[in-house]
Design an enzyme around this catalytic site. Structure first.
Site, PDB file in Angstrom:
ATOM      1  N   SER A  22     -54.238  -0.616  56.821  1.00  0.00           N
ATOM      2  CA  SER A  22     -52.786  -0.773  56.677  1.00  0.00           C
ATOM      3  C   SER A  22     -52.107   0.538  57.015  1.00  0.00           C
ATOM      4  CB  SER A  22     -52.429  -1.162  55.241  1.00  0.00           C
ATOM      5  OG  SER A  22     -51.018  -1.212  55.071  1.00  0.00           O
ATOM      6  N   TYR A  28     -53.195   0.681  45.533  1.00  0.00           N
ATOM      7  CA  TYR A  28     -53.352  -0.080  46.778  1.00  0.00           C
ATOM      8  C   TYR A  28     -53.326   0.843  47.991  1.00  0.00           C
ATOM      9  CZ  TYR A  28     -52.256  -3.088  50.726  1.00  0.00           C
ATOM     10  OH  TYR A  28     -52.273  -3.698  51.953  1.00  0.00           O
TER      11      TYR A  28
END
Length: 259
Positions: free
Chosen positions: A137, A150
């Protein structure tokens, strides 16, 4: 008819993983798809419409046992493609999170994925061929205020993929990391982030993100950032101090910012 090759796709019940599985099936690969919810079985029926063989497994990929369950379902068949897409998000302030919740994020995104990557890469290296796509990501490029754990796990995956790629560079095995930004999936609902700016804003199409990742993997590229806004954000992250990035991230992910 299929091409006789096997693609393993994790987190394939929804979102980017679901779209990746459709592409693999259209390209003639047999599929072994897995997710931690019963929805994976109905997703498998969708994939079968392409005329390929599909095995679906419901397993908890945050555990070694869940990943072993997945690997056993291959029944000895060599894995030609591994699309390590399973991931878990978690919003809100770190100090307010339950230990079980942030452990699930780390165990799924880091521990389980690393174990699966090692098992598949060992097998691929032994055969001298294979392709791996890791869903990282652009979140891994910036400190994630109100998504701290995260973003940390995605920084790990982004970094790990480059290291593994270098280790395997002469082995016939390619490693590609897909770095999407905010994508239209169930992620933000499941991460309890629908009351944030990033949760309410327009997002990238999961089908396009998956196609970008697939094309990059098949060409053997090291990474792909999907979406022009995300390319811009990725470029900015390389020249901006982490303290400033953390403040920027607060504006996207702080609860209440999306009201």
């Amino acid at each position: 008819m299929g091409n006789g090759k096997l693609a393993v796709i994790t987190g394939a019940s929804t979102g980017i993983g679901f779209e990746l599985a459709h592409i693999a099936a259209q390209e003639g690969y047999d599929l072994l798809v897995v997710a931690d919810e019963p929805l994976i079985d109905s997703a498998a029926n969708d994939f079968r419409t392409h005329g390929t063989n599909v095995i679906s497994v419901e397993a908890d990929l945050s555990t070694i046992e869940g990943n072993d369950q997945l690997l056993a379902a291959a029944n000895g068949r060599p894995i030609d493609l591994l699309l390590a897409n399973a991931g878990r998000g978690l919003g809100k302030a770190f100090v307010d999170q339950d230990v079980a919740d942030w452990r699930m994020v780390i165990d799924t995104n880091v521990t389980g994925t690393t174990y699966l990557l090692q098992k598949a890469a060992q097998q691929m290296k032994g055969r001298g061929e294979g392709r791996i796509l890791i869903t990282g990501s652009i979140a891994g490029l910036m400190p994630g205020s109100f998504q701290a754990v995260y973003n940390g796990t995605k920084a790990y995956l982004d970094s790990f993929s480059y290291a593994l790629r270098e280790e395997l560079k002469d082995s016939g095995v390619t490693v590609t990391v897909l770095m999407p930004g905010a994508t239209e999936t169930e992620f933000f609902d499941r991460a309890d982030m629908l009351d944030t700016n990033v949760g309410t804003q327009d997002k990238d199409d999961a089908g396009k993100v998956a196609r970008d990742g697939w094309d990059a993997m098949m060409s053997g590229a090291g990474h792909v950032v999907s979406g022009w806004k995300n390319k811009l954000q990725a470029a900015i992250s390389h020249i901006t101090p982490d303290s400033v990035l953390a403040k920027m991230h607060r504006n996207m992910a702080e609860p209440g910012s999306g009201k």
